[in-house]
Design a protein around this motif. Structure first.
Motif, short mmCIF file in Angstrom:
data_model
loop_
_atom_site.label_atom_id
_atom_site.label_comp_id
_atom_site.label_asym_id
_atom_site.label_seq_id
_atom_site.Cartn_x
_atom_site.Cartn_y
_atom_site.Cartn_z
N THR A 91 -3.88 12.36 -4.29
CA THR A 91 -4.04 14.17 -3.31
C THR A 91 -5.47 13.81 -2.97
O THR A 91 -5.98 14.73 -1.95
N ASP A 92 -6.76 12.94 -3.39
CA ASP A 92 -8.35 12.81 -2.59
C ASP A 92 -7.84 12.00 -1.73
O ASP A 92 -6.64 10.73 -1.64
N ILE A 93 -8.42 12.18 -0.55
CA ILE A 93 -8.37 12.41 0.50
C ILE A 93 -8.89 10.73 0.62
O ILE A 93 -8.51 9.91 1.65
N SER A 94 -9.63 10.93 -0.21
CA SER A 94 -10.83 9.30 -0.33
C SER A 94 -9.50 8.43 -0.82
O SER A 94 -10.00 7.02 -0.07
N VAL A 95 -9.15 8.01 -1.50
CA VAL A 95 -7.96 7.59 -2.44
C VAL A 95 -7.35 7.44 -0.89
O VAL A 95 -7.05 5.74 -0.62
N ILE A 96 -6.50 8.59 0.18
CA ILE A 96 -5.92 7.85 0.83
C ILE A 96 -6.20 7.08 1.73
O ILE A 96 -6.07 5.71 2.17
N ALA A 97 -8.07 7.70 2.61
CA ALA A 97 -8.29 6.62 3.23
C ALA A 97 -8.11 5.27 3.26
O ALA A 97 -8.08 4.71 3.09
N ALA A 98 -8.89 5.05 1.61
CA ALA A 98 -9.16 3.59 0.76
C ALA A 98 -8.46 3.05 1.27
O ALA A 98 -8.18 1.31 1.78
N ALA A 99 -7.02 3.29 0.51
CA ALA A 99 -5.53 2.55 1.00
C ALA A 99 -5.36 2.55 2.28
O ALA A 99 -4.41 0.90 2.42
N LEU A 100 -5.23 3.31 3.19
CA LEU A 100 -4.51 3.05 4.28
C LEU A 100 -5.98 1.84 5.50
O LEU A 100 -5.24 1.67 6.33
N SER A 101 -6.96 2.03 4.79
CA SER A 101 -7.87 1.29 5.13
C SER A 101 -7.21 -0.55 5.00
O SER A 101 -7.05 -1.61 5.80
N VAL A 102 -6.89 -0.98 3.84
CA VAL A 102 -6.09 -1.84 3.23
C VAL A 102 -5.11 -2.13 4.11
O VAL A 102 -5.24 -3.26 4.37
N GLU A 103 -4.18 -1.42 4.53
CA GLU A 103 -3.77 -1.67 5.04
C GLU A 103 -3.81 -2.19 5.98
O GLU A 103 -2.66 -3.12 6.69
N VAL A 114 0.54 -1.00 0.09
CA VAL A 114 0.18 0.26 -0.16
C VAL A 114 0.91 1.26 -0.37
O VAL A 114 0.93 1.92 -0.92
N PHE A 115 1.70 1.03 0.81
CA PHE A 115 2.78 2.52 0.95
C PHE A 115 3.58 2.69 -0.31
O PHE A 115 3.68 4.16 -0.98
N TYR A 116 4.33 1.50 -0.84
CA TYR A 116 4.91 1.65 -2.30
C TYR A 116 3.86 2.47 -3.70
O TYR A 116 4.16 3.03 -4.00
N PHE A 117 2.61 2.01 -3.15
CA PHE A 117 2.03 2.22 -4.01
C PHE A 117 1.83 3.75 -4.02
O PHE A 117 1.74 4.36 -5.19
N LEU A 118 1.32 4.13 -2.91
CA LEU A 118 1.44 5.41 -2.38
C LEU A 118 2.21 6.48 -2.60
O LEU A 118 2.36 7.91 -2.89
N SER A 119 3.87 6.25 -2.39
CA SER A 119 5.00 6.90 -2.75
C SER A 119 4.95 7.44 -4.58
O SER A 119 5.15 7.82 -4.21
N HIS A 120 4.86 5.93 -4.89
CA HIS A 120 4.41 6.51 -6.34
C HIS A 120 3.01 7.34 -6.95
O HIS A 120 3.51 8.14 -7.81
N ALA A 121 2.46 6.35 -6.71
CA ALA A 121 1.17 7.59 -6.92
C ALA A 121 1.00 8.86 -6.44
O ALA A 121 0.10 10.02 -7.11
N LEU A 122 1.27 8.75 -5.43
CA LEU A 122 1.10 10.03 -4.74
C LEU A 122 -0.19 11.19 -4.67
O LEU A 122 -0.69 11.99 -5.27
#
Length: 432
Positions: free
Chosen positions: A326-338, A316-324
């Motif tokens: 800005t949508d907080i809902s996308v970030i929240a969804a990714a961290l929920s998967v984490e 999840v964090f590998y994806f976030l560090s590359h995609a960066l």
């Protein structure tokens, strides 16, 4: 039910608050403090190294746990260390006002960690001693739920509040208020528990003295390290947490880091919102799902998949560090998967310690030692994570963390986990 159980108050009046008091200081020290230091401008390497060092309190707590039997009752220990922990958390507010605030904060957070680790021992002992087997089973779900409520309140509500105060009052005043609130909550819980908790007196034994307890502790240690295959099991436990420890440490700092420096640039309040709300719910669901999955498949067959799930946060964090994003809902969804993956996979380590490592003459004590080894693995990788991230940058760091999962995946094929017994069959597994 025995007279002892009739005399105590309903467990509903104290089990939830007792385990909330267990979770609150743990998350305050291990997670909230790191976000505070990030807001104060402390480098990632220093945050990881020193907050990791504080974690040794939970590593070594089995070594002093037997000596708590010298106290007249478990209630005295629980309430006493809630008071000490509350005062220590409150002192963080004073430490923030000092010129050498970082060193002062680490010192009082270290005191809070020792108090919390000691409280954990007495808390679990009081729960076991005060409730019947049937009651223990009935309230087991409450213990986990309210321990995680400590995460919801501290990493969620209080961090969101810190974000608000950072904008209106400034960083240091904001965190001064937060740690005063944390300290006050622990002190109020201690006062409530003076009334609510059962006494849970320790048995009065003629040979209960420091020398006798020390001799027993030595025998427990010796038997633990005599277990066949114990060193391989210890290595497995330590490596199990390699990726998780690094992500749990650097992940929140990456979320706060400015976008110009490779982070997501979230505010303190946004981090509290995504971690303390959706993240906490996902963790609880993952933990429940992991338990049922392992029960269905058996630990031996499930372990490979549990390790993969445990390292889902790394992906999840590998994806976030590359995609960066800005949508907080996308970030929240990714961290929920984490958090779901972390909760799902962590079940594998707990059951491995219970069913493989702890089996034998001193099952309870050896499980405590195994949890100490587990915490050691977390602390080791937490302490070095900041230096690795500083050297590699965020993107390469999260790639490194992904690779950190490979050794434990390989080692899992050599762990002597017995196939699941049929219902009613003999439970447990030996190292041999």
């Amino acid at each position: 039910m025995s007279d002892r159980h009739k005399k105590i108050r309903s467990p509903a009046t104290w089990v939830p608050t007792l385990y909330f008091a267990q979770g609150l200081p743990f998350y305050a020290v291990t997670l909230v403090a790191g976000l505070m230091f990030k807001s104060m401008g402390v480098p990632n390497a220093d945050i990881a190294r020193w907050t990791g060092l504080i974690g040794f309190a939970w590593v070594f707590k089995p070594l002093w746990s037997p000596f708590l039997e010298l106290a007249p009752s478990k209630k005295i220990i629980v309430v006493g260390f809630q008071l000490i922990g509350g005062l220590a958390l409150g002192l963080v507010a004073l430490a923030l006002r000092m010129p050498a605030y970082f060193a002062a904060c680490i010192a009082v957070l270290g005191l809070a960690a020792i108090a919390s680790a000691t409280h954990d021992i007495a808390c679990d002992g009081l729960y076991i001693a005060s409730l019947s087997d049937k009651q223990q089973a009935a309230y087991a779900g409450w213990t986990g739920a309210f321990f995680n409520a400590g995460k919801f309140i501290s990493l969620g509500g209080l961090v969101i509040l810190a974000g608000h105060f950072e904008k209106t009052l400034g960083v240091a005043p904001a965190w001064t208020i937060i740690f005063l609130i944390l300290g006050a909550m622990m002190l109020l819980l201690a006062l409530y528990h003076c009334w609510a908790l059962p006494l849970a007196p320790n048995p009065a034994l003629a040979d209960k003295n420091v020398a006798a307890i020390a001799a027993t502790l030595w025998d427990v240690l010796a038997e633990f390290f005599k277990k066949p295959g114990i060193w391989l099991a210890i290595l497995f436990i330590i490596l199990f947490r390699a990726g998780e420890a690094q992500v749990q440490t650097i992940g929140p700092l990456f979320l706060r880091e400015a976008r110009a420096l490779g982070g997501l640039g979230l505010t303190t309040g946004q981090v509290g919102a995504v971690y303390g709300t959706a993240g906490t719910v996902a963790f609880v669901l993952g933990s429940i799902g992991g338990g049922y999955f392992t029960s269905w498949l058996g630990l031996k067959r499930a372990m490979f998949f549990l390790i993969l799930a445990m390292n889902l946060p790394n992906l999840v964090f590998y994806f976030l560090s590359h995609a960066l994003p800005t949508d907080i809902s996308v970030i929240a969804a990714a961290l929920s998967v984490e958090m779901f993956g972390y909760g799902f996979g962590f079940v594998g380590l707990i059951l491995f310690m219970m069913q493989v490592v702890a089996v034998g003459k001193y099952q309870t004590a050896h499980y405590a030692f195994a949890t100490g080894v587990m915490q050691l693995g977390f602390v080791i990788f937490k302490m070095i994570s900041g230096d690795i991230q500083t050297a590699l940058g965020y993107q390469n760091f999260f790639l490194w963390v992904l690779l950190s999962a490979l050794p434990v995946l390989i080692l899992s094929r050599f762990m002597p986990i017995r196939p699941q017994e049929p219902a009613g069959g003999k439970s447990g597994a030996a190292l041999a």
